[in-house]
Each structure stands twice: as C-alpha cells, then as structure tokens.
Write a protein that holds these residues in place. Structure first.
Motif, PDB file in Angstrom:
ATOM      1  N   LEU A  21       0.831  -1.211   0.000  1.00  0.00           N
ATOM      2  CA  LEU A  21       0.000   0.000   0.000  1.00  0.00           C
ATOM      3  C   LEU A  21       0.863   1.258   0.000  1.00  0.00           C
ATOM      4  O   LEU A  21       0.523   2.249  -0.645  1.00  0.00           O
ATOM      5  CB  LEU A  21      -0.954  -0.005   1.195  1.00  0.00           C
ATOM      6  N   CYS A  22       1.995   1.200   0.681  1.00  0.00           N
ATOM      7  CA  CYS A  22       2.942   2.316   0.674  1.00  0.00           C
ATOM      8  C   CYS A  22       3.435   2.567  -0.750  1.00  0.00           C
ATOM      9  O   CYS A  22       3.503   3.719  -1.201  1.00  0.00           O
ATOM     10  CB  CYS A  22       4.107   1.998   1.600  1.00  0.00           C
ATOM     11  N   GLY A  23       3.756   1.502  -1.468  1.00  0.00           N
ATOM     12  CA  GLY A  23       4.203   1.629  -2.856  1.00  0.00           C
ATOM     13  C   GLY A  23       3.121   2.206  -3.756  1.00  0.00           C
ATOM     14  O   GLY A  23       3.399   3.042  -4.623  1.00  0.00           O
ATOM     15  N   ALA A  24       1.888   1.762  -3.548  1.00  0.00           N
ATOM     16  CA  ALA A  24       0.769   2.285  -4.341  1.00  0.00           C
ATOM     17  C   ALA A  24       0.564   3.774  -4.061  1.00  0.00           C
ATOM     18  O   ALA A  24       0.327   4.565  -4.975  1.00  0.00           O
ATOM     19  CB  ALA A  24      -0.506   1.500  -4.040  1.00  0.00           C
ATOM     20  N   SER A  25       0.691   4.161  -2.801  1.00  0.00           N
ATOM     21  CA  SER A  25       0.550   5.575  -2.436  1.00  0.00           C
ATOM     22  C   SER A  25       1.644   6.411  -3.087  1.00  0.00           C
ATOM     23  O   SER A  25       1.385   7.513  -3.587  1.00  0.00           O
ATOM     24  CB  SER A  25       0.615   5.745  -0.919  1.00  0.00           C
ATOM     25  N   ALA A  26       2.859   5.891  -3.091  1.00  0.00           N
ATOM     26  CA  ALA A  26       3.978   6.613  -3.711  1.00  0.00           C
ATOM     27  C   ALA A  26       3.739   6.787  -5.210  1.00  0.00           C
ATOM     28  O   ALA A  26       4.001   7.863  -5.765  1.00  0.00           O
ATOM     29  CB  ALA A  26       5.287   5.875  -3.457  1.00  0.00           C
ATOM     30  N   LYS A  27       3.231   5.737  -5.849  1.00  0.00           N
ATOM     31  CA  LYS A  27       2.937   5.815  -7.287  1.00  0.00           C
ATOM     32  C   LYS A  27       1.862   6.871  -7.553  1.00  0.00           C
ATOM     33  O   LYS A  27       1.962   7.653  -8.497  1.00  0.00           O
ATOM     34  CB  LYS A  27       2.475   4.443  -7.781  1.00  0.00           C
TER      35      LYS A  27
END
Length: 89
Positions: A21-27
C-alpha cells in the motif's frame, strides 16, 4: 476546488500488505505531482475496491491522474454536500 469520490476496482487491494500500500501511495503521489489542481485527501480500502476522496478543479484532472498512475477511475462522483451528526443540530 470541487470534492470527488473515485471508486476504483483493484482486485486484491484489500489483502495488500502495508508495504504494498505504501508503494501504491507513492505511485499515486508521483502522478499527482505532474497534475496541477488535484489533491488526494484519503482513501478507503474495502475488499477489491478503493474509494478515494480527491479535491480537483475538474473531473478531467481525475481522469489524467488515473491515466498517469495506472489506477482506474471506474466511477467518479462529485460531492455536492457533506452531512454528519452535527447537521441534525
């Protein structure tokens, strides 16, 4: 700016780890940085969907974010009024 609710069909999102989810937020943030007049407030993750709350100058800006981020914007609904328990007086 107007407020919108964006419904996104994202199979498996409800079982993603915090790191995913952190990666998705960064994207999402990377895409937002390229689009003036759009602000992500927060999202609700529920099963295979997210319900995202955005401030934007237009619905077109929401579509641009979907295009750049790769996250679909299956349904975009403008919020016209907010009510809560205090609305009752």
């Amino acid at each position: 700016m107007k407020r919108y609710v964006i419904e996104r069909d994202l199979p498996g999102v409800g079982s993603m780890s915090g790191e995913e989810l952190c990666g998705a937020s960064a994207k999402s943030n990377e895409a937002l940085a390229q689009i003036p007049g759009v602000q992500w407030e927060h999202s609700y993750v529920a099963g295979d969907k997210t319900f995202c709350i955005y401030l934007a100058e237009s619905e077109d800006a929401i579509h641009k974010h979907a295009e750049l981020s790769g996250f679909p914007a299956n349904t975009i609904t403008e919020v016209t009024t907010i009510i809560d328990p205090t609305t009752a007086g």
